[in-house]
Design a protein around this motif. Structure first.
Motif, mmCIF file in Angstrom:
data_model
loop_
_atom_site.group_PDB
_atom_site.id
_atom_site.type_symbol
_atom_site.label_atom_id
_atom_site.label_comp_id
_atom_site.label_asym_id
_atom_site.label_seq_id
_atom_site.Cartn_x
_atom_site.Cartn_y
_atom_site.Cartn_z
ATOM 1 N N SER A 131 5.545 -18.839 -6.858
ATOM 2 C CA SER A 131 4.289 -18.874 -6.115
ATOM 3 C C SER A 131 3.193 -18.260 -6.959
ATOM 4 C CB SER A 131 4.441 -18.104 -4.807
ATOM 5 O OG SER A 131 3.236 -18.080 -4.078
ATOM 6 N N THR A 132 1.973 -18.758 -6.833
ATOM 7 C CA THR A 132 0.844 -18.207 -7.579
ATOM 8 C C THR A 132 0.259 -16.969 -6.906
ATOM 9 O OG1 THR A 132 -0.560 -19.853 -6.489
ATOM 10 C CG2 THR A 132 0.200 -20.352 -8.722
ATOM 11 N N VAL A 133 0.629 -16.718 -5.647
ATOM 12 C CA VAL A 133 0.306 -15.475 -4.953
ATOM 13 C C VAL A 133 1.600 -14.957 -4.344
ATOM 14 C CG1 VAL A 133 -0.978 -14.382 -3.074
ATOM 15 C CG2 VAL A 133 -2.068 -16.174 -4.440
ATOM 16 N N ASN A 134 1.916 -13.698 -4.616
ATOM 17 C CA ASN A 134 3.123 -13.079 -4.065
ATOM 18 C C ASN A 134 2.739 -12.121 -2.945
ATOM 19 O OD1 ASN A 134 3.904 -13.071 -7.408
ATOM 20 N ND2 ASN A 134 5.201 -14.184 -5.984
ATOM 21 N N VAL A 135 3.408 -12.254 -1.807
ATOM 22 C CA VAL A 135 3.086 -11.424 -0.648
ATOM 23 C C VAL A 135 4.339 -10.755 -0.118
ATOM 24 C CG1 VAL A 135 1.169 -12.955 -0.044
ATOM 25 C CG2 VAL A 135 3.393 -13.283 1.062
ATOM 26 N N LYS A 136 4.113 -9.652 0.628
ATOM 27 C CA LYS A 136 5.237 -8.965 1.271
ATOM 28 C C LYS A 136 4.722 -8.181 2.459
ATOM 29 C CE LYS A 136 9.071 -5.760 0.529
ATOM 30 N NZ LYS A 136 9.974 -6.634 1.323
ATOM 31 N N GLY A 137 5.472 -8.266 3.563
ATOM 32 C CA GLY A 137 5.166 -7.463 4.725
ATOM 33 C C GLY A 137 5.701 -6.057 4.566
ATOM 34 N N GLU A 184 -0.465 0.682 8.582
ATOM 35 C CA GLU A 184 0.973 0.860 8.421
ATOM 36 C C GLU A 184 1.709 -0.469 8.382
ATOM 37 O OE1 GLU A 184 2.575 3.491 11.305
ATOM 38 O OE2 GLU A 184 1.326 5.198 10.714
ATOM 39 N N LEU A 185 1.268 -1.417 9.172
ATOM 40 C CA LEU A 185 1.922 -2.725 9.227
ATOM 41 C C LEU A 185 0.987 -3.765 8.618
ATOM 42 C CD1 LEU A 185 3.552 -2.592 12.770
ATOM 43 C CD2 LEU A 185 4.736 -2.591 10.566
ATOM 44 N N THR A 186 1.276 -4.147 7.391
ATOM 45 C CA THR A 186 0.380 -5.029 6.656
ATOM 46 C C THR A 186 1.156 -6.143 5.953
ATOM 47 O OG1 THR A 186 0.519 -3.747 4.602
ATOM 48 C CG2 THR A 186 -1.216 -3.130 6.165
ATOM 49 N N LEU A 187 0.398 -7.156 5.570
ATOM 50 C CA LEU A 187 0.854 -8.130 4.587
ATOM 51 C C LEU A 187 -0.021 -7.913 3.364
ATOM 52 C CD1 LEU A 187 2.733 -10.699 4.176
ATOM 53 C CD2 LEU A 187 0.607 -12.000 4.437
ATOM 54 N N SER A 188 0.600 -7.556 2.255
ATOM 55 C CA SER A 188 -0.153 -7.334 1.027
ATOM 56 C C SER A 188 0.186 -8.415 0.021
ATOM 57 C CB SER A 188 0.156 -5.955 0.440
ATOM 58 O OG SER A 188 1.536 -5.842 0.125
ATOM 59 N N GLY A 189 -0.718 -8.640 -0.921
ATOM 60 C CA GLY A 189 -0.514 -9.707 -1.891
ATOM 61 C C GLY A 189 -1.063 -9.368 -3.256
ATOM 62 N N LYS A 190 -0.501 -10.038 -4.268
ATOM 63 C CA LYS A 190 -0.966 -9.897 -5.646
ATOM 64 C C LYS A 190 -0.964 -11.264 -6.313
ATOM 65 C CE LYS A 190 -0.156 -6.701 -8.509
ATOM 66 N NZ LYS A 190 0.497 -5.825 -9.499
ATOM 67 N N TRP A 191 -1.809 -11.397 -7.323
ATOM 68 C CA TRP A 191 -1.835 -12.613 -8.133
ATOM 69 C C TRP A 191 -2.168 -12.223 -9.556
ATOM 70 C CZ3 TRP A 191 -5.001 -11.763 -3.891
ATOM 71 C CH2 TRP A 191 -6.324 -11.390 -4.161
ATOM 72 N N ALA A 192 -2.115 -13.171 -10.472
ATOM 73 C CA ALA A 192 -2.336 -12.898 -11.889
ATOM 74 C C ALA A 192 -3.695 -12.246 -12.100
ATOM 75 C CB ALA A 192 -2.241 -14.189 -12.689
#
Length: 206
Positions: A131-137, A184-192
């Protein structure tokens, strides 16, 4: 996992997004959108495509969740972004996913259970595509999520709020890439090119 077909789309996703953004209260018209990346959630029923795009326009970065359906979503005409012709799947109705109950369920599940983005399985390719954006709860809930009820999303400056019965969701539309995560309860993401994770969505008090 999300199944992706090698197909021709008319109009393209970015063309639909470019036509949609100027009508939104959180969009500042300072440039044509350019795609940074995207991530997907899985619809367990395999009927609805759930893809969130991260786009840059001018000096700002926006998050645009879309849902793709092979039929119209009842009662959601207000959130219909447009239709496109998919060379494999045929006509697709494209919605602001914040108004799509399948997306709302997937987003709440990801946040509460610590789920990541769906693996991308492309026709004809033996291995999943990254994926070009990685996310995690951030959550660690082992059981199922609370029962959710569909409600109309409400958008303001920079965010959309979704009251979904069991939970209240905040979806960031304008992404603040230089701030720390506070919920405290989030979905965070990162990309290049992004040094630290950014908050994409959160569960907030009702």
């Amino acid at each position: 996992m999300a199944i992706i077909h090698k197909a021709t789309l008319s109009p393209s996703k970015l063309e639909l997004i470019a036509g949609y953004l100027p009508s939104q209260p959180w969009f500042i018209q300072d440039g044509a959108p350019e795609l940074i990346g995207a991530y997907r959630f899985d619809d367990p029923a395999g009927e609805v495509g759930l893809e969130t795009h991260v786009v840059a326009a001018g000096e700002r970065i926006y998050q645009v969740p879309l849902s793709y359906r092979g039929y119209e979503l009842a009662g959601a005409q207000e959130w219909l972004i447009g239709t496109m012709d998919h060379s494999v799947l045929g006509k697709r109705w494209v919605y602001d996913a914040c108004a799509d109950p399948v997306y709302v369920k997937a987003l709440a599940t990801a946040i509460l259970t610590g789920q990541e983005e769906a693996a991308l399985i492309v026709d004809g390719e033996p291995e999943p595509r990254p994926s070009t954006v990685n996310v995690k709860g951030s959550g660690t809930l082992d059981g199922g999520v609370p029962a959710l009820s569909a409600s109309a999303p409400v958008s303001g400056t920079g965010v959309t709020i979704i009251d979904a019965g069991g939970v209240r969701l905040k979806v960031a539309r304008v992404l603040e890439v230089a701030t720390e995560l506070h919920s405290e309860l989030t979905l965070s993401g990162k990309w290049a090119g992004l040094e630290n994770p950014v908050e994409l969505a959160a569960i907030i008090p009702a």
